[in-house]
Structure formats: C-alpha cells, structure tokens
Design an enzyme around this catalytic site. Structure first.
Site, PDB file in Angstrom:
ATOM      1  N   GLY A  48     -24.700  14.803 -28.617  1.00 57.49           N
ATOM      2  CA  GLY A  48     -25.684  14.481 -27.346  1.00 57.49           C
ATOM      3  C   GLY A  48     -26.256  13.150 -27.801  1.00 57.49           C
ATOM      4  N   GLY A 225     -17.596  -3.524 -24.468  1.00 58.46           N
ATOM      5  CA  GLY A 225     -16.587  -2.813 -25.156  1.00 58.46           C
ATOM      6  C   GLY A 225     -16.023  -3.859 -26.246  1.00 58.46           C
ATOM      7  N   ASP A 257     -24.183   5.034 -28.385  1.00 59.67           N
ATOM      8  CA  ASP A 257     -25.138   5.554 -28.845  1.00 59.67           C
ATOM      9  C   ASP A 257     -25.516   4.762 -30.397  1.00 59.67           C
ATOM     10  OD1 ASP A 257     -25.391   7.172 -26.930  1.00 59.67           O
ATOM     11  OD2 ASP A 257     -24.231   9.026 -27.922  1.00 59.67           O
TER      12      ASP A 257
END
Length: 325
Positions: A48, A225, A257
């Site tokens: 998450g 990226g 994240d």
C-alpha cells in the site's frame, strides 16, 4: 519534523509471468480481450502507498505518522510497522471490511497488470486530520497519497483549511479522477509528485499548462524511470538527478514510494533538492532490487558506498548527516 503519511494500506499479492504481455495482446481484438496468464511465482507482502512510504521513512529514522484505514486483520502488519519506527496511532480499524488487497503480475519487461480491492480503505474518508493533530501533535507536513478518492479530497481540503503544508501524490488514483478533482488535489500543494506518464496525464485532465501548474504548487517532482528525476520550483529553477545504478531489476512495485520517502525525509531535514533526490533514488533502487515493497533493509555502509559511487563523496558525506548510525 512530524510527517503524516496518508494513503492506502494493503497486502500485496505479487506474481511473475515468464513472458511478455505485449506478445499476447492483439491490437484488433482488444475490445474482446480475454486472457489468463500462467505465472511461475507468487509472494504475499505488506504494501500500500501509505504503508510503503511510512515504512521507508521509519527505517531511515523518520518516525512518520501513518494515517489510513484497515481491517481487523491488520494486527501483524501493525506490529511490523511499529517495529520499524512507524507511529500507527492514527490508523482506523474497520469492523466491516478486510484490509485492502493489491494483486499484480509483472512480465519480463517489468510491465505490470494489476487490480486493487479497496476494502477497509474506503473508510479513510471518515478520518479527520484535525482530530489526528489534536492527538498526535502539530503536523509539519501531510503527504496525501493514493487512497480512497473521497479521503484524498477531504485530507487536501483540511490541510488548506488548517494551514498544514501538504504533498500532493495522486499516483494510481489519477486515472479515475476528473479534471476538476485533480485540480483541487494539487492546488496549494507544497510538493507535487508524479511519474513521467502521470505528469502528462495530469496536464491533459486538468487542461493546465506546465507554467499554470507551477504557479499553483511549490515544488514539482517528476520521476523519469531510468532517466532519473526532474525537480522544478515555483520560480522555474530546474534540477535533474540521475538514478543510482541498479545491481539487478527484481520488482518495480513500490519504487516510487521509496523515492518519495527518501526525498521528503531528506528535504524536511534541510538538505537541498539535489541531495534529497539522491537519497530518494537510493531507496528506490533498493526497492527495485527486492521482491516486496518493504523487504529491503537499510545498511549505512552500503548506503554511503553506493551514494559515493553514484554522486561522489561530497554528496555521500552530506546525506550521511541525516542517516541512522
């Protein structure tokens, strides 16, 4: 500083397909698509957006406050996060639904097909940041990450009303937001995080130009990226930071994240945009080299070695001042 991390808290079911999705997709048959991929691996991990970012901050010594909604099945996950420095006192426990589930298959090109079941995450809209701050103390920054859409809107509105600086990070939810909703989520943000594709999608959905968005946010951080990250402030000052070279690509889930956690922790501690992005890039590559978004571990010696190799000894020495010993 006290950073509250709002966002999804989920269990990740990660699978690997030993082929290329692109080879299975027929351009003239997409309207009738019906595919099943035989995978050769399955791991179940904690994840998450909120959980991943909070975990990374905790491992780096940041003591973040996690804000989100989970099911009664969260007990083991909670212990894991608390053992790694995360304050879970603001996590809401549902008595109706299970903790959210992320189910993702990755192919040989690192392309992904995923589904997300929100479950208890939908109750995040019931969380009041005003009440959280009364219990946990003053909040210096709130990261508004991918979550229940109504929760994201509520948290953003509350931050503006309470005068709390916030970071807008719509990420996966950007696809389902309307242009007006996206505009509302970014207006007045201290930080705006997107990847390269999301940055283009945000401009398309809102109808706003790069200059118009820059006038509404303090700092735009766009990950690119393998090309690194681009950081632009409200005056148009521009910084580009390359990635930390990887030792191998294992799983890209949660890489963004990890970057956000390292960046916000470092910049909040007073380091420059460049140094913050360098720490974020190190955490991101650790995640990339590991199966599971919270399975990487911090090693100070390795961190300084890789930072030195990627950015030089001056960068490593400066970043070292905020790293756990």
């Amino acid at each position: 500083m006290t950073i509250a991390v709002t966002g999804s808290i989920a269990t990740d079911h990660l699978m690997r397909f030993p082929g290329r999705f692109a080879d299975q997709l027929l351009a003239d048959q997409l309207a009738h698509i019906s595919l099943s991929f035989l995978v050769d691996d399955l791991v179940i991990r904690r994840g998450g957006v909120g959980g991943n970012i909070a975990y990374a901050m905790g491992v780096l010594g940041g003591s973040p406050l996690l804000v989100g909604a989970v099911g009664a099945d969260f007990a083991e996950y909670r212990t894991w996060l608390e053992d790694n420095g995360v304050d879970c006192s603001a996590v809401r426990i549902s008595d109706k639904a299970h903790t959210a589930r992320f189910v993702c298959t990755t192919d040989e090109d690192m392309a992904q097909i995923a589904s997300f079941y929100p479950g208890a995450m939908s109750e995040a809209r019931e969380i009041e940041l005003a009440a959280v701050s009364k219990t946990a103390g003053a909040l210096d920054l709130v990261l508004v990450g991918a979550n229940d859409p109504e929760a994201m809107v509520r948290h953003t509105d509350e931050c503006r009303a309470l005068g709390i600086p916030f970071a807008a990070d719509p990420s996966q939810q950007l696809a389902r937001l309307s242009g007006d909703e996206a505009k509302a989520l970014i207006h007045g943000a201290k930080y705006l995080f997107t990847n390269e594709y999301e940055w283009g999608l945000l401009q398309q959905k809102t109808g706003l130009s790069e200059e118009e968005i820059r006038a509404q946010v303090g700092i735009r951080v766009t990950t690119l990226g393998s090309k690194g990250v681009e950081i632009v402030d409200a005056e148009g000052n521009w910084v580009r930071v390359d990635v930390v070279p990887e030792t191998g690509k294992v799983d890209p889930t949660g890489v963004g994240d990890g970057f956000r956690a390292g960046f916000l922790l470092a910049h909040g501690a007073g380091l420059s945009f460049e140094r913050a992005a360098q720490l974020g890039s190190l955490v991101a590559v650790w995640v990339l080299e590991t199966v599971g978004t919270q399975e990487w571990v911090f090693n100070r010696d390795e961190a300084l070695k890789r930072l030195t190799e990627a950015y030089g000894s001056a960068a490593a020495d400066e970043i070292a001042t905020i790293l756990p010993k």
